[in-house]
Design an enzyme around this catalytic site. Sequence first.
Site, short mmCIF file in Angstrom:
data_model
loop_
_atom_site.label_atom_id
_atom_site.label_comp_id
_atom_site.label_asym_id
_atom_site.label_seq_id
_atom_site.Cartn_x
_atom_site.Cartn_y
_atom_site.Cartn_z
N CYS A 2 -6.74 -12.15 50.91
CA CYS A 2 -7.34 -11.28 51.92
C CYS A 2 -8.42 -10.40 51.30
CB CYS A 2 -6.28 -10.36 52.52
SG CYS A 2 -4.85 -11.22 53.14
N ARG A 27 -12.90 -15.98 48.66
CA ARG A 27 -11.51 -15.80 48.26
C ARG A 27 -10.56 -16.64 49.10
NH1 ARG A 27 -10.92 -10.87 45.42
NH2 ARG A 27 -8.81 -10.66 46.18
N TRP A 77 -5.56 -13.99 54.95
CA TRP A 77 -4.95 -15.25 54.52
C TRP A 77 -3.47 -15.10 54.86
CZ3 TRP A 77 -1.40 -16.99 50.73
CH2 TRP A 77 -1.51 -18.34 50.38
N ASN A 103 -4.15 -5.50 52.50
CA ASN A 103 -3.93 -6.63 51.58
C ASN A 103 -2.60 -6.39 50.89
OD1 ASN A 103 -6.50 -7.45 52.14
ND2 ASN A 103 -7.30 -7.21 50.07
N GLY A 104 -1.83 -7.47 50.66
CA GLY A 104 -0.55 -7.31 49.96
C GLY A 104 0.60 -7.68 50.86
N GLU A 487 -5.89 -31.01 34.61
CA GLU A 487 -6.93 -30.21 35.25
C GLU A 487 -7.85 -31.09 36.12
OE1 GLU A 487 -7.43 -27.29 35.92
OE2 GLU A 487 -9.56 -27.06 36.27
N LYS A 491 -8.35 -30.59 40.09
CA LYS A 491 -9.66 -30.40 40.74
C LYS A 491 -9.80 -31.35 41.92
CE LYS A 491 -10.69 -27.32 39.63
NZ LYS A 491 -10.15 -26.44 38.65
N GLU A 494 -7.44 -30.34 44.90
CA GLU A 494 -7.70 -29.12 45.66
C GLU A 494 -8.95 -29.18 46.51
OE1 GLU A 494 -8.04 -25.56 43.28
OE2 GLU A 494 -9.00 -26.66 41.68
N HIS A 510 7.57 -44.64 31.70
CA HIS A 510 8.92 -44.13 31.95
C HIS A 510 9.14 -43.82 33.44
CE1 HIS A 510 9.80 -44.02 27.70
NE2 HIS A 510 8.63 -43.43 27.50
N LYS A 610 -8.99 -17.65 46.38
CA LYS A 610 -9.56 -17.52 45.04
C LYS A 610 -8.64 -16.73 44.12
CE LYS A 610 -12.63 -18.09 41.88
NZ LYS A 610 -12.55 -19.41 41.21
C1 F6R Z 1 -7.77 -24.04 40.56
C2 F6R Z 1 -7.62 -22.60 40.64
C3 F6R Z 1 -6.24 -22.04 40.62
C4 F6R Z 1 -6.22 -20.81 39.70
C5 F6R Z 1 -4.85 -20.12 39.76
C6 F6R Z 1 -4.78 -18.96 38.79
O1 F6R Z 1 -9.12 -24.40 40.61
O2 F6R Z 1 -8.58 -21.90 40.71
O3 F6R Z 1 -5.31 -22.98 40.21
O4 F6R Z 1 -6.50 -21.23 38.40
O5 F6R Z 1 -4.63 -19.65 41.05
O6 F6R Z 1 -5.75 -18.01 39.06
P1 F6R Z 1 -6.22 -16.99 37.97
O7 F6R Z 1 -6.86 -17.74 36.86
O8 F6R Z 1 -7.18 -16.10 38.69
O9 F6R Z 1 -5.00 -16.25 37.50
#
Ligand code: F6R
Length: 615
Positions: A2, A27, A77, A103-104, A487, A491, A494, A510, A610
Amino acid sequence: MCGIIGYAGYRDVVSTILQGLTNLEYRGYDSAGIALQDNGEIKIYKTLGKLVNLKNELEKKKTEFEHPTMGIGHIRWATHGSPSLVNAHPHTCTCGKLVVVHNGIIENYKELREELINKGCKFRSQTDTETIAHLIAEEYSKTKDLEAAVRNSVKKLQGAYAICVMHKNAPDIIVGARKHAPMLIGIGEGENFIASDTPAIIEYTKKAVYLDDNQIAVVTKNNVKITDTNGNEIKKKIEILPWESMSLSKMGYKHFMLKEINEQPDVIRNNLSGKLFDIDAPVNLKEVKLDKAALKKLNKIEIIACGTSLHAAMVGKYIIEDFAGISVEVEASSEYIYRKTTTDASTLVVGVSQSGETADTITAIKQAKKKGAKILIITNRPDSNMARLADSLIPVNAGIEVSVAATKSYTAQLISFYLLAIHLAEVKESLDKSTLRNLKHELIQLPYKIEEILSDTTKIQECAKNFSSYKNFIYIARGVNLPTALEGALKLKEISYINATGYAAGELKHGPIAMLDETMPVLSVMIPGGITYEKVLSNSEEAKARNAKLIALTSSTDKALYNLFDAVLKIPKVSEILSPVITCVPLQLLAYYIAEFLGKDVDQPRNLAKSVTVE
Ligand code: F6R
């Protein structure tokens, strides 16, 4: 997650708030709303979906408001209650005179809600936030003082909050308060702001004050007053915000993600500068505040992180153990929290986070701190809550990352881990001089190698197009590139919503091998000259024998690879130990072009935020 902005000042209130929300859009959110103080009335507008819907709604209804003097805006959110108009913020008390954005998460909202319903409050939504509106309104009815009402109310809240409150009968003030959720006050001339994050206000002012937990701010267009929960005034330092508003522009790229992928060579140079400039000199990591004697004795490190940062942490484990011989455990923050860890005063706990606001990681770090561990934070946000918990802080200097999918912050985190691992090796004297020289020399060359990849992405785009219709992918690698496979798969998942899973190549046989057939492409990360090349190659052959389509990501020039693999994504020659900084880039691009080809919302994928500020 949010986002909040509150504004009091001379500018057009509606467009200032909308611009602030636009700058927080990255975000991730599902609805938006705004409340205006206008001509002695509180006016509220809310819409579902993208912010453009709120902009259109306000444009349509602009004859309803005359000259708003202040306002608060929010992007939501969903946590409590589905994304719907009724659950979107701002929320009001029963009579609608008091509005709040939040927020929260309020943990004791059910008890409070029941009490308030018994007192006659009429609830309309399923949110925890509405409880705050009724609670403050109830206090306000006793004191007729909004600041005091907020102060008395927040004492009853358990959980996390950053709130902005306005009341029809207090037309000149916005009251903000925070606990375990970020909030800052932007200071201007004849105008002031309250926001949950810097980008909301960076276009208007670079001066800000960060609220700490349990502090309350009363903001008017000409004044800002900050107090503690007992009403004592607190004088706070005005800080200069570390961002340029320019970083919120796509600079000609179609998406922020593509811009951020292309920024990686400069991000790495930036990150190395001042720390590594002479391959014969020790790396200069003065950010690590542990003295040499303590570092020499150090034999246990725990790294905690989530998502992409967790993958950077996995590379960190590999190289710290390899370079410095220190035992390292890596764990998802959300798991660390619920386990009896052996963390103690002799442990160095490293928290890794792009945003510095990830709730799971903050909780885990607090837990480790309680056990006496020394805390090192690696983050892109030195102004974050997590950074404030640090004994030592390594800022990764990636610049603001707008796209939800982390790219440049990942490579920047990797570079920080390489510098840390070399620093530890230098203190422990665990690597010989020539190995150290070679490592440093190659580290400095990495940006050029990434530039080579970025200079021609035709093959990656072709591969993206050819493989974009598959519904499932497997990514395999071994050793230091296992996190690259995880990773790369993350990517793809997501931003394209295609099911992709990363596996240690040796684990394929396995179990996962049972899934292989012509519908399941396998992407293999293989660095010739490294200790895992031959093994990953033979694991790829095993996949081919099950009719899987194969993609190689490799620096090999072996023509025979074209007989085995359906697509070969070439990277420049690189040593295996440093290769994760390079191998991640074509995988970011592959995910990007597949998602782009499929017409997905690359920068703001569905359901994602984000920074994840709830556990
Ligand atoms: C993937 C992504 C998320 C963040 C995760 C941790 O592209 O962005 O998996 O890596 O939410 O976020 P941070 O690094 O901000 O703690």
